[in-house]
Design a protein around this motif. Structure first.
Motif, PDB file in Angstrom:
ATOM      1  N   VAL A 129      15.695  15.702  35.007  1.00 43.44           N
ATOM      2  CA  VAL A 129      16.001  14.619  35.953  1.00 43.44           C
ATOM      3  C   VAL A 129      16.849  15.135  37.117  1.00 43.44           C
ATOM      4  O   VAL A 129      17.013  14.461  38.125  1.00 43.44           O
ATOM      5  N   THR A 130      17.384  16.345  36.979  1.00 45.95           N
ATOM      6  CA  THR A 130      18.375  16.859  37.935  1.00 45.95           C
ATOM      7  C   THR A 130      17.730  17.782  38.961  1.00 45.95           C
ATOM      8  O   THR A 130      17.350  18.909  38.647  1.00 45.95           O
ATOM      9  N   THR A 131      17.612  17.317  40.188  1.00 45.35           N
ATOM     10  CA  THR A 131      17.044  18.123  41.267  1.00 45.35           C
ATOM     11  C   THR A 131      18.168  18.690  42.130  1.00 45.35           C
ATOM     12  O   THR A 131      19.244  18.082  42.252  1.00 45.35           O
ATOM     13  N   PRO A 132      17.946  19.852  42.739  1.00 47.10           N
ATOM     14  CA  PRO A 132      18.983  20.475  43.581  1.00 47.10           C
ATOM     15  C   PRO A 132      19.448  19.548  44.709  1.00 47.10           C
ATOM     16  O   PRO A 132      18.632  18.990  45.438  1.00 47.10           O
ATOM     17  N   GLY A 133      20.750  19.387  44.799  1.00 47.14           N
ATOM     18  CA  GLY A 133      21.317  18.570  45.869  1.00 47.14           C
ATOM     19  C   GLY A 133      21.085  17.080  45.718  1.00 47.14           C
ATOM     20  O   GLY A 133      21.360  16.311  46.651  1.00 47.14           O
ATOM     21  N   GLY A 134      20.584  16.624  44.541  1.00 51.66           N
ATOM     22  CA  GLY A 134      20.245  15.213  44.359  1.00 51.66           C
ATOM     23  C   GLY A 134      21.402  14.358  43.867  1.00 51.66           C
ATOM     24  O   GLY A 134      22.514  14.841  43.592  1.00 51.66           O
ATOM     25  N   CYS A 135      21.117  13.072  43.730  1.00 51.15           N
ATOM     26  CA  CYS A 135      22.152  12.134  43.301  1.00 51.15           C
ATOM     27  C   CYS A 135      22.517  12.322  41.835  1.00 51.15           C
ATOM     28  O   CYS A 135      23.650  12.063  41.421  1.00 51.15           O
ATOM     29  N   THR A 136      21.559  12.808  41.018  1.00 57.79           N
ATOM     30  CA  THR A 136      21.849  12.984  39.593  1.00 57.79           C
ATOM     31  C   THR A 136      22.910  14.051  39.380  1.00 57.79           C
ATOM     32  O   THR A 136      23.863  13.857  38.614  1.00 57.79           O
ATOM     33  N   ILE A 137      22.789  15.195  40.047  1.00 57.27           N
ATOM     34  CA  ILE A 137      23.775  16.260  39.870  1.00 57.27           C
ATOM     35  C   ILE A 137      25.132  15.837  40.411  1.00 57.27           C
ATOM     36  O   ILE A 137      26.183  16.210  39.863  1.00 57.27           O
ATOM     37  N   ALA A 138      25.119  15.010  41.439  1.00 56.99           N
ATOM     38  CA  ALA A 138      26.384  14.500  41.972  1.00 56.99           C
ATOM     39  C   ALA A 138      27.082  13.634  40.930  1.00 56.99           C
ATOM     40  O   ALA A 138      28.302  13.736  40.711  1.00 56.99           O
ATOM     41  N   GLY A 139      26.297  12.796  40.281  1.00 57.95           N
ATOM     42  CA  GLY A 139      26.870  11.953  39.236  1.00 57.95           C
ATOM     43  C   GLY A 139      27.316  12.756  38.032  1.00 57.95           C
ATOM     44  O   GLY A 139      28.373  12.502  37.445  1.00 57.95           O
ATOM     45  N   LEU A 140      26.520  13.758  37.648  1.00 61.65           N
ATOM     46  CA  LEU A 140      26.875  14.589  36.496  1.00 61.65           C
ATOM     47  C   LEU A 140      28.176  15.340  36.734  1.00 61.65           C
ATOM     48  O   LEU A 140      29.002  15.494  35.820  1.00 61.65           O
ATOM     49  N   MET A 141      28.379  15.818  37.965  1.00 60.90           N
ATOM     50  CA  MET A 141      29.621  16.532  38.263  1.00 60.90           C
ATOM     51  C   MET A 141      30.833  15.608  38.141  1.00 60.90           C
ATOM     52  O   MET A 141      31.899  16.015  37.678  1.00 60.90           O
ATOM     53  N   ARG A 142      30.665  14.348  38.522  1.00 59.98           N
ATOM     54  CA  ARG A 142      31.763  13.411  38.368  1.00 59.98           C
ATOM     55  C   ARG A 142      32.049  13.162  36.877  1.00 59.98           C
ATOM     56  O   ARG A 142      33.209  13.033  36.466  1.00 59.98           O
ATOM     57  N   MET A 143      30.992  13.094  36.075  1.00 63.05           N
ATOM     58  CA  MET A 143      31.188  12.944  34.637  1.00 63.05           C
ATOM     59  C   MET A 143      31.940  14.147  34.073  1.00 63.05           C
ATOM     60  O   MET A 143      32.843  14.003  33.233  1.00 63.05           O
ATOM     61  N   GLU A 144      31.580  15.347  34.518  1.00 64.58           N
ATOM     62  CA  GLU A 144      32.263  16.544  34.044  1.00 64.58           C
ATOM     63  C   GLU A 144      33.728  16.555  34.505  1.00 64.58           C
ATOM     64  O   GLU A 144      34.609  17.029  33.776  1.00 64.58           O
ATOM     65  N   ASP A 145      33.986  16.033  35.694  1.00 65.71           N
ATOM     66  CA  ASP A 145      35.374  15.928  36.169  1.00 65.71           C
ATOM     67  C   ASP A 145      36.212  15.084  35.205  1.00 65.71           C
ATOM     68  O   ASP A 145      37.410  15.307  35.045  1.00 65.71           O
TER      69      ASP A 145
END
Length: 291
Positions: A249-265
């Motif tokens: 579901v995670t594409t480069p520069g997409g909204c999913t990776i942005a959300g995942l990084m916030r979860m990891e934060d």
């Protein structure tokens, strides 16, 4: 060959299990011979009988035919009349119920299956007669709609074949079933037993985020719940590893990776893992005498 199941101390989990069984019976034209044909449930007080009756599926003939008894005398009568006894009371009540006069004799030659968190096989065997077959199980509230997760202690090869087949039939009516060694029961209690509460909080939090961004509450909850349910079903049916599904579901520069990084934060992985750790350690103390 038909048999009678008695659910002793029928609270939330007892209702969930019975509801799963009754739904399965009503859906099948040829009822499984390994499912009970008669049901007895008990509650602590007579004033709770009507409440329990109203909690069971109103359209099920098996539910309507279920006998509901109350108090110590009701427990004893139910155990005497049953072939298999499902102990579903609060963990701290188990010893009191099983040590009441006449109960040990009534359990002679029968199967006693416990759904109590923290109450060990050794404890149950000490409270039951030697010729009573004791089994420990753990299930969860989604059993009520046939989507539960149940674990059962490994059945010895020397046990009657009906023990395993009947328990499998009962809990398969409620969802998935696994046989595991008792040493894993505390973590299973934390992951599957307490898990619905953890998952519900995640759904609530995801819905809150959608509400924050303007989506109405009803639609937000529906979308969050269905997304979680659909993802879980994909993992179970396709055997896809969660990490592989995530990457798909995670594409480069997409909204999913942005959300995942916030979860990891927010250290979500460690938080969820430590949640299971804390619940497991707590489960080990349930049903034990307080010092």
């Amino acid at each position: 060959m038909g048999y009678t199941l008695a659910v002793i101390g029928c609270g939330t989990m007892g209702v969930a299990i019975l509801s799963g069984i009754f739904t399965r019976i009503s859906q099948e034209s040829n009822e499984s011979s390994d499912l009970p044909t008669k049901f007895i449930a008990t509650v602590g007080r007579s004033t709770s009988i009507d409440q329990l009756r109203s909690s069971l599926p109103s359209t099920s003939s098996a539910a309507k035919d279920t006998t509901i008894l109350s108090g110590d005398e009701g427990n004893l009568e139910a155990i005497r009349s049953a072939d298999m006894v499902l102990l579903a009371c609060k963990p701290y009540m188990a010893k009191t119920i099983l040590e009441k006069q006449g109960v040990k004799e009534a359990l002679s030659g029968k199967v006693l299956a416990s759904v109590l968190a923290g109450v060990t096989m050794a404890q149950l065997q000490a409270w039951a007669p030697e010729d009573c077959e004791v089994v420990r199980t753990m299930t969860n509230t989604p059993s009520k709609i046939g989507q539960g997760m149940t674990v059962i202690t490994t059945i010895p090869a020397s046990s009657p074949s009906t023990t395993s087949s009947r328990l499998t039939a009962i809990f398969s009516s409620c969802g998935l079933v696994r046989f595991v060694d008792e040493k894993h029961f505390n973590v299973c209690t934390a992951l599957a037993g307490s898990g619905p509460a953890f998952v519900a909080m995640m759904v609530d939090a995801l819905a809150d985020g959608a509400v924050l961004m303007g989506l109405p509450r009803a639609e937000a909850v529906e979308m969050a719940a269905q997304t979680l349910a659909g993802t879980a079903r994909m993992i179970l049916e396709t055997k896809t590893h969660p990490a592989v599904l995530k990457d798909g579901v995670t594409t480069p520069g997409g909204c999913t990776i942005a959300g995942l990084m916030r979860m990891e934060d927010g250290n979500i992985r460690a938080t969820l893992a430590r949640t299971i750790e804390a619940a497991t350690l707590h489960a080990a103390g349930l049903g034990q005498d307080k010092k």
